[in-house]
Design a protein around this motif. Sequence first.
Motif, PDB file in Angstrom:
ATOM      1  N   ARG A  90      -3.339   0.728 -39.467  1.00 45.78           N
ATOM      2  CA  ARG A  90      -3.416  -0.567 -38.809  1.00 45.78           C
ATOM      3  C   ARG A  90      -3.912  -0.389 -37.375  1.00 45.78           C
ATOM      4  N   ILE A  91      -4.740  -1.317 -36.943  1.00 43.75           N
ATOM      5  CA  ILE A  91      -5.292  -1.324 -35.594  1.00 43.75           C
ATOM      6  C   ILE A  91      -4.721  -2.518 -34.850  1.00 43.75           C
ATOM      7  N   TYR A  92      -3.945  -2.252 -33.794  1.00 44.72           N
ATOM      8  CA  TYR A  92      -3.396  -3.316 -32.950  1.00 44.72           C
ATOM      9  C   TYR A  92      -4.148  -3.330 -31.624  1.00 44.72           C
ATOM     10  N   LYS A  93      -4.614  -4.505 -31.232  1.00 44.64           N
ATOM     11  CA  LYS A  93      -5.282  -4.677 -29.945  1.00 44.64           C
ATOM     12  C   LYS A  93      -4.543  -5.745 -29.157  1.00 44.64           C
ATOM     13  N   LYS A 239       2.115  -5.261 -26.266  1.00 48.08           N
ATOM     14  CA  LYS A 239       0.679  -5.570 -26.154  1.00 48.08           C
ATOM     15  C   LYS A 239      -0.149  -4.495 -25.428  1.00 48.08           C
ATOM     16  N   PRO A 240      -0.038  -3.222 -25.841  1.00 48.32           N
ATOM     17  CA  PRO A 240      -0.958  -2.230 -25.274  1.00 48.32           C
ATOM     18  C   PRO A 240      -2.395  -2.556 -25.685  1.00 48.32           C
ATOM     19  N   ASP A 241      -3.349  -2.099 -24.895  1.00 46.35           N
ATOM     20  CA  ASP A 241      -4.756  -2.385 -25.202  1.00 46.35           C
ATOM     21  C   ASP A 241      -5.114  -1.951 -26.615  1.00 46.35           C
ATOM     22  N   LEU A 242      -4.603  -0.785 -27.008  1.00 51.82           N
ATOM     23  CA  LEU A 242      -4.888  -0.251 -28.350  1.00 51.82           C
ATOM     24  C   LEU A 242      -3.687   0.541 -28.830  1.00 51.82           C
ATOM     25  N   MET A 243      -3.260   0.287 -30.060  1.00 59.21           N
ATOM     26  CA  MET A 243      -2.312   1.147 -30.755  1.00 59.21           C
ATOM     27  C   MET A 243      -2.770   1.250 -32.199  1.00 59.21           C
ATOM     28  N   ILE A 244      -2.945   2.468 -32.664  1.00 62.35           N
ATOM     29  CA  ILE A 244      -3.292   2.732 -34.064  1.00 62.35           C
ATOM     30  C   ILE A 244      -2.040   3.268 -34.742  1.00 62.35           C
TER      31      ILE A 244
END
Length: 264
Positions: A90-93, A239-244
């Motif tokens: 999963r890609i969280y932005k 809400k980090p810029d990116l978390m994989i």
Amino acid sequence: MKTMSRKLNLVELRSLIRRNQFTQSTSGFAPGHTQVNLVILPKAYAYDFLLFCQRNPKSCPLIEVTDIGSPVPKLTTPHADLRFDLPKYRIYKKGILAEEVHDIEAYWQEDLVSFLIGCSFTFEQALIDNGLSIRHIEEDRNVPMYITNIPCEPAGAFQGNLVVSMRPFLAADAIRAVEVTSRFPSVHGSPVHIGNPEQIGIHNLSQPDFGDTVTLKDGEIPVFWACGVTPQSVAMSSKPDLMITHAPGHMLITDVKDSHYSIL
């Protein structure tokens, strides 16, 4: 896709995962081998997340942290590549789930740090060896996971609530499950709650936040363990810029044997 046989050996399973031909939950597969959750963050967030894990060892028991920019978990699975060797990611932005993918090559950056976190799938074989049935394996489903009302200890940029996984047992079997899983403190250990789910903010067991619903039979009670999906709840809150991350239930299967993490 068609459900794969749980009789696949580890070499076959890894080959299928690498070729994107195995994309289901890894629960019940490669018994005896430790499975781990995955969190990947830019270096700028790495110290804060390391501190978050240190302050929340029940939900985020650290197994390994990779070198900056390296997709190889040298200590647990030195021939693995974290960009390809999980069934689903999963890609969280900025806290939003942007995409679910089968490899993360397109997202890889030279400043990324990977965290391998203990998974309750590791102690499931021990439960089975003690005569306890695992409902989600019986029903060929992913384990149900729920966001609770229990706050984690915040650290730097990271804060959010604990996620738990649930397995139903008869009362006597629940006691045995506590005894068995207490031997595995490095992979969540003993349950954090038994019984009434509303006490921890879960109002409907048939609607998990992650994973699949399972049957709760007459006389059974729900038993809840801290879950390595907690960082995904934290990502949505912080809400980090990116978390994989791994997709819930779709783990990295390491070279390390489950017995390595048993204290008895």
